[in-house]
Design a protein around this motif. Structure first.
Motif: not given
Length: 790
Positions: A491-492, A592-597, A653-656
């Protein structure tokens, strides 16, 4: 005339300023993000070069592809290439991350952008020459205080000095809206020669400038022909890649749909504002019946009278629009607080340019038509004799006026229900997203130290030894529960990291596909325990997994199910870069990248067998991780002060990760609350107006024995009936409108009953509150005073 009624004038202007200002601010965001042309000379002649593949559109090319297209194209005057990267700028003892674009030498020439100080790149620099850089105006002022003597001097970037040859003009912030470029580096110094000649290394975006008299269709046809030649010459990498382009007109056409959807929600607030002001104008026209009747009796025509009233409305809208621009300017200043957390500057170039001012003027004109036209036509035809005598109006026209006020309030309630329903759906979607299993424990106290050991001259093997020793030292600090290191952090927002080309015995691939690209991470000992990712089967990496030992890999559940659906994947083998690796474990899927992937195959290699010059140390702490940052930094400095360090917490990271969802929900929620507030004011004004008109009737009812609760029930009931009807219509409208939000919702259907019921309950509650106060005032009417009223 407006000065004679300052209360009405001030309320009307402020209401319009609120609606117009919010619309202008949101339009400026859409304009900067989607509609604004390329920051270049004659931007309408620029075209984005793309590739169409069976999997969809691809915007990225290799540098050899760029050269081939540039050399063979005759319809394009020039093609530029750029690739976004990050560097570390050192000024004195301070270091900061800056965003750089690695560009082709003709980058500024094709754009038609000249340096405000010094010069830009002109041609490929000779081999072995000093690296050069062009810096942005913002970085020039931020890091170097606008020093005019900076041109010709060296600055330290990542691993070496670069000579500053120019400073870009203030208006030029690069080609990516929202993420301004700090500096530009030519490809000759930004890449190694082997990387530039690799056709598999697709990192460049291309922009071309059409020659005079050449159309986009002609250029597209030519690029398609060149693309076919490249596919025939290099089938292994360019097969099934059709080169095309997107002209500026086509780009704006594509941006029109999201812009309209973006503006639709905020446009509802403006309609509510206009309905409120229209109600005020209608109420004011009742007090001006005698004046209007006198004007008509003295010979004024209806058209001239309507023009007089529209002129007053135009003055209101013009003043409201001017104040709205001031409000929009103030809203621009809130942008930094609304941006997601980042290690570099983010933000759109929001400004009051010609397009925003034109939009505001157009909105003001539409507002006049929305709130001024119907009341002006209605007020210009009073009953002359009763109006001149000052009698209480009777008959059909007052009824129609009252019905118009009711209709306006009804429309406000309907629009408010739509906004509140959308807000409820997005809020429910956000709450669902918060509960998604991310594949690691997001409740842990984790802090991440990004270490650019390669900048300090470390190779992969030395970086592994450095990270291993650092892990052991940090793990022994008081307050640290676990420590580990990894090549990349989930999630970075690094586009999934690198991909390895693998082959699997027994797995047949489509014809012409030699291997399978699968993204991977390289992790150290204790990584899965530290971040909280569960191993479903098999084992973790151990100290026996060394560079000289047999290759091992841990895969995620999706990869295991895709390639070994009917058996345990542990013990199976894959081949990557010619090396055999045995699957020793299966881990749960992680984002890996985003929450909804959607889940995709993913691999973890031991860092010892896949070393790299970059790495991130992860520490799990017993308490607030920020309290241990100084102690861990001290350990890092004690090992090597030359290694640049960046610090992030899991909360960061969670805020992002949730920023986009939070912004969408917050944006619509603010609009919903604003719309509901305005609708409540409109309902309050309508009920108060009704009570004032029926004061004589209320006095008679009370004189004949009506109790206070009877009057309260009568007045309150009228407001609630109107609100209930508006709510019912609003819910029906929401059933169709909310389908437009389906792509932005996760885990929630557009017809979610809880969101619909919640919005209806809120609207009815607010309507009841708005109706209660004028109803309560009606119960305090003195019958004797009311009977003598007028």
């Amino acid at each position: 005339m407006l000065a004679k009624d300052p209360g009405f004038t001030i309320v009307a202007i402020l209401t319009l300023a609120l609606g117009i200002g919010v619309n202008s601010a949101v339009f400026s965001v859409a304009d900067a993000a989607l509609l604004r042309s390329w920051p270049a000379k004659a931007p309408e002649r620029l075209a984005k070069i793309i590739v169409k593949t069976p999997q969809g559109r691809d915007d990225y090319f290799s540098y050899p592809d760029y050269r081939d297209l540039g050399e063979q194209s005759k319809s394009l005057k020039g093609i530029l290439a750029y690739s976004r990267h990050g560097m570390i700028l050192r000024v004195g003892a301070e270091s900061q991350i800056v965003l750089d674009d690695i560009v082709s030498p003709n980058y500024f020439t094709v754009l038609g952008v000249n340096a405000q100080l010094g010069r830009t790149f002109s041609a490929e620099p000779p081999a072995g020459s000093e690296p050069t850089v062009v810096i942005s105006d913002a970085l020039w002022h931020r890091a170097f205080n606008g020093d005019p003597s900076l041109v010709g001097k060296p600055i330290w970037l990542t691993t070496r000095n670069y000579t500053v040859i120019g400073v870009a003009p203030p208006h030029f912030r690069g080609l990516q809206p929202g993420v301004p470029t700090d500096l530009w580096v030519p490809v000759s110094t930004g890449y190694k020669a082997g990387e530039l000649s690799d056709r598999n290394n697709r990192e460049f975006e291309l922009l071309g400038r059409l020659r005079p008299a050449v159309t986009a269709e002609q250029a597209r046809a030519e690029l398609g022909t060149i693309g076919h030649r490249l596919a025939e010459a290099f089938p292994a990498v360019d097969k099934a890649r059709d080169v095309s382009l997107v002209s500026e007109r086509e780009r704006l056409r594509e941006a029109a749909v999201p812009t309209l959807l973006f503006m639709a929600a905020v446009g509802l607030v403006l309609l509510i504002c206009c309905a409120n002001v229209a109600g005020l104008v209608l109420a004011r026209s009742e007090t001006r019946r005698r004046e209007i009747a006198v004007r008509l009796a003295l010979g004024a025509g209806r058209l001239r009278l309507a023009r007089q009233l529209l002129t007053e409305s135009t003055l209101l809208a013009t003043t409201g629009g001017a104040l709205g621009l001031l409000l929009a300017t103030w809203l621009f200043s809130l942008q930094p607080a609304l941006m997601p957390p980042a290690e570099f500057e983010l933000g759109l170039d929001l400004r009051l340019d010609a397009s925003v001012i034109t939009f505001t003027a157009a909105v003001s004109v539409l507002a006049v038509m929305a709130f001024g036209l119907a009341p002006a036509l209605q007020a210009s035809k009073p009953s002359l004799v009763p109006a001149l005598k000052g009698d209480e109006p009777t008959g059909g026209r007052p009824v129609r006026r009252f019905a118009m006020r009711n209709g306006l309030v009804l429309g406000e309630v309907v629009l408010s229900v739509v906004l509140m329903t959308a807000s409820g759906l997005l809020l429910r979607s956000l709450l669902y997203s918060r509960g998604i299993n991310l594949g690691f424990d997001n409740q842990k106290n984790l802090v991440f130290f990004d270490l650019s050991a390669g900048v300090a001259g470390y190779d992969g093997a030395r970086t592994f030894t450095y990270l291993q020793q650092l892990r052991e030292k940090v793990a022994g600090l008081p307050g640290v529960r676990h420590a580990a290191f990894t090549l990349r952090v989930l999630l970075s927002d690094s586009e999934g990291g690198r991909a390895a080309q693998i082959s699997i015995p027994g797995i047949e691939l489509p014809q012409g596909q030699p291997n399978i690209p699968i993204k991977f991470n390289a992790v150290g000992l204790g990584y899965f325990q530290t971040v909280g990712t569960r191993l479903l089967t098999g084992r973790d990496f151990t100290t026996s997994d060394t560079p000289s030992s047999a290759g091992v890999v841990i895969i995620n559940r999706t990869m295991a199910r895709r390639f070994w659906p009917r058996k345990d994947a542990v013990g199976e083998h894959i081949t990557t870069d010619g090396k055999d690796c045995q699957v020793v474990g299966v881990a749960e899927d992680a984002k890996i990248n985003q929450v909804h992937e959607a889940p995709e195959p993913y691999m973890y290699f031991p860092f010892a067998q896949h070393p790299d010059g970059e790495g991130t140390l992860i520490a799990e702490t017993a308490g607030d991780p920020r309290a241990l940052v100084a102690a861990i930094r001290s350990e890092i400095r004690s090992m090597d002060q030359k290694v640049p360090v960046g610090v992030r917490t899991l909360q960061y990271l969670m805020q992002q990760a949730f920023w986009q969802d939070q912004m969408a929900a917050g944006f619509v929620a603010v609009l919903g609350i604003l719309g509901m507030f305005l609708a409540a004011i409109g309902l309050y004004g309508m009920i108060a107006y009704m009570v004032n008109r029926r004061r004589h009737e209320i006095g008679i009812r009370m004189a004949l024995g009506a109790e206070h609760q009877d009057v309260l029930r009568m007045v309150l009931g009228q407001g609630l009936k109107l609100a209930a009807l508006g709510t019912a219509i609003g819910l029906a409208a929401s059933l169709g409108v909310m389908r437009l939000l389906s792509t932005a919702l996760y885990g929630v259907k557009p017809t979610d009953p809880l969101a619909f019921a919640g919005s209806a309950a809120v609207v009815i509650l607010v309507a009841a509150t708005a109706s209660y106060f004028p109803a309560r005032r009606a119960t305090k009417v003195d019958p004797m005073v009311a009977l003598r009223y007028e």
